[in-house]
Design an enzyme around this catalytic site. Structure first.
Site, PDB file in Angstrom:
ATOM      1  NE  ARG A  54      -2.437   0.818   3.509  1.00  0.00           N
ATOM      2  CZ  ARG A  54      -2.779  -0.018   4.503  1.00  0.00           C
ATOM      3  NH1 ARG A  54      -3.785  -0.846   4.337  1.00  0.00           N
ATOM      4  NH2 ARG A  54      -2.135  -0.015   5.642  1.00  0.00           N
ATOM      5  CE1 TYR A 107     -11.772  22.400  -8.206  1.00  0.00           C
ATOM      6  CE2 TYR A 107     -11.009  20.929  -6.480  1.00  0.00           C
ATOM      7  CZ  TYR A 107     -11.636  21.129  -7.687  1.00  0.00           C
ATOM      8  OH  TYR A 107     -12.136  20.062  -8.374  1.00  0.00           O
ATOM      9  CG  ASP A 180      -4.418  24.057  -5.114  1.00  0.00           C
ATOM     10  OD1 ASP A 180      -3.635  23.823  -6.052  1.00  0.00           O
ATOM     11  OD2 ASP A 180      -5.610  23.701  -5.123  1.00  0.00           O
ATOM     12  CE  LYS A 205      -7.671  20.212 -12.406  1.00  0.00           C
ATOM     13  NZ  LYS A 205      -7.923  19.084 -11.526  1.00  0.00           N
TER      14      LYS A 205
HETATM   15  C1  LIG Z   1      -6.991  24.537  -8.169  1.00  0.00           C
HETATM   16  C2  LIG Z   1      -7.363  23.094  -8.055  1.00  0.00           C
HETATM   17  N1  LIG Z   1      -6.912  22.400  -7.004  1.00  0.00           N
HETATM   18  C3  LIG Z   1      -7.234  21.105  -6.825  1.00  0.00           C
HETATM   19  C4  LIG Z   1      -8.036  20.450  -7.729  1.00  0.00           C
HETATM   20  C5  LIG Z   1      -8.424  19.028  -7.445  1.00  0.00           C
HETATM   21  O1  LIG Z   1      -7.815  18.135  -8.242  1.00  0.00           O
HETATM   22  P1  LIG Z   1      -8.341  16.641  -8.447  1.00  0.00           P
HETATM   23  O2  LIG Z   1      -9.358  16.709  -9.526  1.00  0.00           O
HETATM   24  O3  LIG Z   1      -7.102  15.907  -8.809  1.00  0.00           O
HETATM   25  O4  LIG Z   1      -8.917  16.177  -7.150  1.00  0.00           O
HETATM   26  C6  LIG Z   1      -8.520  21.124  -8.843  1.00  0.00           C
HETATM   27  C7  LIG Z   1      -9.378  20.426  -9.825  1.00  0.00           C
HETATM   28  O5  LIG Z   1      -9.999  21.022 -10.678  1.00  0.00           O
HETATM   29  C8  LIG Z   1      -8.186  22.491  -9.004  1.00  0.00           C
HETATM   30  O6  LIG Z   1      -8.664  23.214 -10.037  1.00  0.00           O
END
Ligand SMILES: Cc1ncc(COP(=O)(O)O)c(C=O)c1O
Length: 384
Positions: A54, A107, A180, A205
């Site tokens: 894991r 987000y 982030d 992304k």
């Molecule tokens: C700024 C940002 N942070 C985090 C995420 C989350 O990513 P995940 O889709 O991999 O959970 C996103 C997804 O759109 C995002 O735009």
């Protein structure tokens, strides 16, 4: 003597143990929950042996190591998605009775986690305006403030934060910072170099780059912080698959080339959009004169393909979106394909709402020919 027909034991133990693997440019994809150990003592010797699959095998280790190089980190923890990385980092670092300050442009699913989960576990959650100067942020902070979450630029309206100022002020008060950094992807901006404690990104992304894979990472330079992140993963029982880690590493190899193209095409299109009569504002921090440009110029080595535009008030964002032919309508970004969505429904949850001057539409510029994308935008704008 006639050989007896094979029985069940032969099917399970009849193959030879693998010898030395041929060396390929990518890591081997090992699949395994069970890890076979050399002797009985090793079964309970977690310090010297990997005792269970894991925690990740060859491909996950190769990806984590490559990401640690990208981020300038002592260690990188891998999570099954970007949201899991953000929520996992906060769960690992916080306890009941702590307070957090979350940037208001965060987000939306991160906000949902803070409002609906952190509060349930006794963490006080409050939001701050991304433009709030660091000294104001901390002057108003309670004594139990433990963590500040940054996201810069915000992924809808692209508001920039003074990351270094917030990180320095936080550190001086013993407050942790988590950022982030999905927009910068560790390539355009390295938060740990600017004093941030934990750099998180949705690898889904730009690192993945093909809109077909979920994963998130949290990188830390301080070994004690990294150890907390790793323990958090152990406690929650999260795992990422070897196949996914392999694919993610494959994406990482071409990140600089793709990012260069996303950034170049994005800026070309953003510049063209500034000249269109139906567009009142282009929210792209790499565009001279745009909001946040000075901070971008100070901190970033380039731009990705994500930015927003503000249509003239009264214009119909949905009509514009429906007229687009090459830009797909959908969430997420960072893939090879161009995407668009309306932001206003998501902006309603803001604690510090701003007037942008018209409907806000987010564009992700993919790897198509930018002139074709401009033609698509031109025909859709002509209709609004
Ligand atoms: C700024 C940002 N942070 C985090 C995420 C989350 O990513 P995940 O889709 O991999 O959970 C996103 C997804 O759109 C995002 O735009």
């Amino acid at each position: 003597m006639a050989k007896r027909p094979p029985n069940a034991t032969d099917l399970i133990h009849g193959d030879a143990p693998p010898g030395a693997l041929a060396r390929t440019v990518g890591p081997p994809i090992q699949k395994g929950s069970t890890v076979l150990l050399p002797n009985a003592a090793a079964l309970y010797d977690d310090e010297h042996f990997l005792t269970y699959g894991r925690t990740g095998l060859a491909a996950q280790a190769a990806l984590a190591q490559a990401l640690a190089g990208l981020e300038g980190a002592a260690g990188v923890a891998l999570y099954p998605s970007g949201v899991a990385a953000l929520s996992g980092a906060m769960l690992a670092l916080l306890k009941a009775g702590d307070a957090v300050r979350i940037v208001d442009t965060v987000y939306k699913p991160t906000r949902r986690f803070c409002d609906q989960v952190l509060t349930r576990y006794g963490v006080e959650v409050e939001y701050y305006d991304p433009a709030m100067p660091a000294d104001h942020l901390f002057a108003q902070a309670p004594a139990n403030l433990r963590l500040v979450l940054l996201e810069s630029p915000g992924s809808l309206t692209l508001e920039m934060q003074d990351v270094a100022a917030i990180a320095a002020a936080a550190r001086a008060r013993g407050v942790l910072t988590v950022m982030d950094n999905t927009w910068g992807a560790g390539w355009l901006f390295r938060p740990l170099d600017h004093g941030v404690d934990v750099s998180v990104q949705s690898l889904t992304k730009y690192v993945g780059g093909h809109s077909d894979l979920f994963m998130g990472s949290a990188a830390a330079r301080n070994p004690a912080v990294f150890s907390k992140l790793s323990q958090g993963i152990t406690h929650m029982g999260w795992a990422v698959a070897g196949d996914d880690a392999y694919q993610m590493l494959r994406g990482l190899r071409t990140l600089p080339v793709r990012m260069g193209r996303h950034g170049e095409s994005g800026l070309k299109i953003a510049t063209w959009l500034t000249e269109q009569s139906q567009v009142v504002k282009v929210l792209h921090p790499a565009l001279p004169g745009a909001p946040g440009h000075e901070l971008w110029r100070r901190d970033y080595t380039g731009a990705c393909g994500l930015f927003s535009i503000v249509l003239k008030p009264g214009n119909d964002a949905d009509g514009f979106l429906d007229a687009l032919k090459l830009f797909g309508l959908g969430f997420s970004w960072g893939g090879f394909e161009s995407l668009a969505l309306a932001c206003d429904p998501q902006l309603k949850v803001r604690r510090y709402p701003k007037a942008y001057g018209g409907p806000v539409v987010r564009l992700h510029v993919g790897l198509e020919d930018p002139d074709d994308l401009i033609a698509d935008l031109a025909q859709a704008l002509a209709g609004v």
